[in-house]
Motif scaffolding. Sequence first.
Motif, short mmCIF file in Angstrom:
data_model
loop_
_atom_site.label_atom_id
_atom_site.label_comp_id
_atom_site.label_asym_id
_atom_site.label_seq_id
_atom_site.Cartn_x
_atom_site.Cartn_y
_atom_site.Cartn_z
N GLU A 1 0.81 -1.23 0.00
CA GLU A 1 0.00 0.00 0.00
C GLU A 1 0.84 1.27 0.00
N ASP B 1 4.41 3.31 -1.74
CA ASP B 1 5.38 3.24 -2.84
C ASP B 1 6.51 4.25 -2.68
N ALA B 2 6.68 4.75 -1.44
CA ALA B 2 7.81 5.65 -1.19
C ALA B 2 8.16 5.65 0.30
N PRO C 1 1.46 6.28 -7.92
CA PRO C 1 0.16 5.59 -7.97
C PRO C 1 -0.51 5.45 -6.61
N LYS C 2 0.28 5.12 -5.58
CA LYS C 2 -0.31 4.93 -4.24
C LYS C 2 -0.77 6.27 -3.65
N SER C 3 -0.04 7.32 -3.97
CA SER C 3 -0.44 8.65 -3.47
C SER C 3 -1.77 9.07 -4.10
N LEU C 4 -1.88 8.86 -5.41
CA LEU C 4 -3.13 9.22 -6.10
C LEU C 4 -4.29 8.38 -5.58
N ALA D 1 6.75 6.25 5.78
CA ALA D 1 6.28 5.60 4.55
C ALA D 1 5.21 6.48 3.92
N ILE D 2 5.12 6.43 2.60
CA ILE D 2 4.20 7.30 1.85
C ILE D 2 3.32 6.45 0.93
N PRO D 3 2.03 6.71 0.88
CA PRO D 3 1.29 7.79 1.53
C PRO D 3 0.99 7.51 3.00
N ARG E 1 -2.41 8.45 12.85
CA ARG E 1 -1.75 8.24 11.56
C ARG E 1 -2.27 6.96 10.93
N ILE E 2 -2.47 7.00 9.63
CA ILE E 2 -2.84 5.78 8.89
C ILE E 2 -1.88 5.68 7.71
N VAL E 3 -1.12 4.60 7.69
CA VAL E 3 -0.14 4.42 6.62
C VAL E 3 -0.75 3.57 5.50
N GLY E 4 -0.53 3.99 4.25
CA GLY E 4 -1.01 3.20 3.12
C GLY E 4 -1.95 3.98 2.22
N ASP E 5 -2.46 3.29 1.20
CA ASP E 5 -3.27 3.97 0.17
C ASP E 5 -4.75 4.07 0.54
N SER F 1 -6.98 1.92 0.79
CA SER F 1 -7.87 1.09 -0.02
C SER F 1 -8.75 0.20 0.85
N ASP F 2 -8.31 -0.04 2.10
CA ASP F 2 -9.13 -0.82 3.04
C ASP F 2 -10.01 0.17 3.80
N ARG G 1 -10.55 -0.33 7.59
CA ARG G 1 -9.39 0.05 8.39
C ARG G 1 -9.25 1.58 8.47
#
Lengths: 222, 100
Positions: free
Chosen positions: A33, A35-36, B23-26, B65-67, B79-83, B85-86, B89
């Motif tokens: 999840e 990518d940086a 892509p994960k940021s978007l 870690a980003i995003p 804080r919530i790490v990740g895209d 998509s869940d 969560r």
Amino acid sequence: METINPSFEKELAQLKERLEEAEDVRRAITRGEVDAFVVGPGANARVLLLANAYQRYRQLVERMHQGAITATPGGQMLFANQRFADLVGVPLAQLYTAPLESYVAVGDRAQLSRFLMLSARDSHVEVDVQRSDGVAIPVRISIASFADGYATLLVTDLRPMQWPTLAVDALDSIRNSLDRLNRDLPPDTRAQESLRSISEQLNGLARMIDEMLDVEQPKAAE
Amino acid sequence: MSTVEGADTPKWNLRLYTAGQSPKSLAALANLKRVCEEHLAGRYSIEVVDLLKNPRLAKDDQIVAIPTLVRKLPQPLRRIVGDLSDTERTLVGLQLKERK
């Protein structure tokens, strides 16, 4: 029943929170999840992108109609796109680590060298690249970015910009020939009628070229 | 840095740390907008911080870690790490839903 020291309880809560945060990062990484990553302390922090994060831009660079190169200050190419390989007429793999100047006309090499050394100062340079078949192609090399000592360069083929001027010159030459022909022909012939028709068509072409030039070179006032 | 306003006086102040248009940021921004519109319509603001432009800003919220999404308000900070998509969560992380 044992009593827990309040300060110990507070420390335990903080540790639990930190553990949850670390677990959250681990989970996000393992699920793909992120990518940086941010590495380095405070003021020296840098963002490292994972390879797949570059994919979109990589495809864009690979397919765009301008040449793209990443070069060292000494002019060694570390990356080049297919467009640049096509421009100089050699296989892409042959370009990696090759000196950029070896694809530039001998007379322009000193200019290119100065440009690369001062690339943070100058925005572009116009030189001829030398194709493998010996043809010289005028290009503009401009700085897209300059980071970590490497310059990312964009190479624009200037020939399409010269085409309207060449076309105008060709039209003028045809007009002069027609004028001479017109003077040599006897008056009131069908040939003169045809010449007038050709002249009108040439004028139409000239107007189209003028309009193209207006579109490509917007007036400073706009 | 850019801000998307959801109301005149937002009560939820969210900050999304991104790495340019990765892509994960978007995906995170799109998912966050969707969640906010569904659960916080008119009560939120999103601040997008692009760490590719200014990595030093990562220090403010200890981003590794980003995003990463940071809930600045209401407190406490989360804080919530990740895209994001869940959705489940994300809602639990924002405390919009109880953990099961």
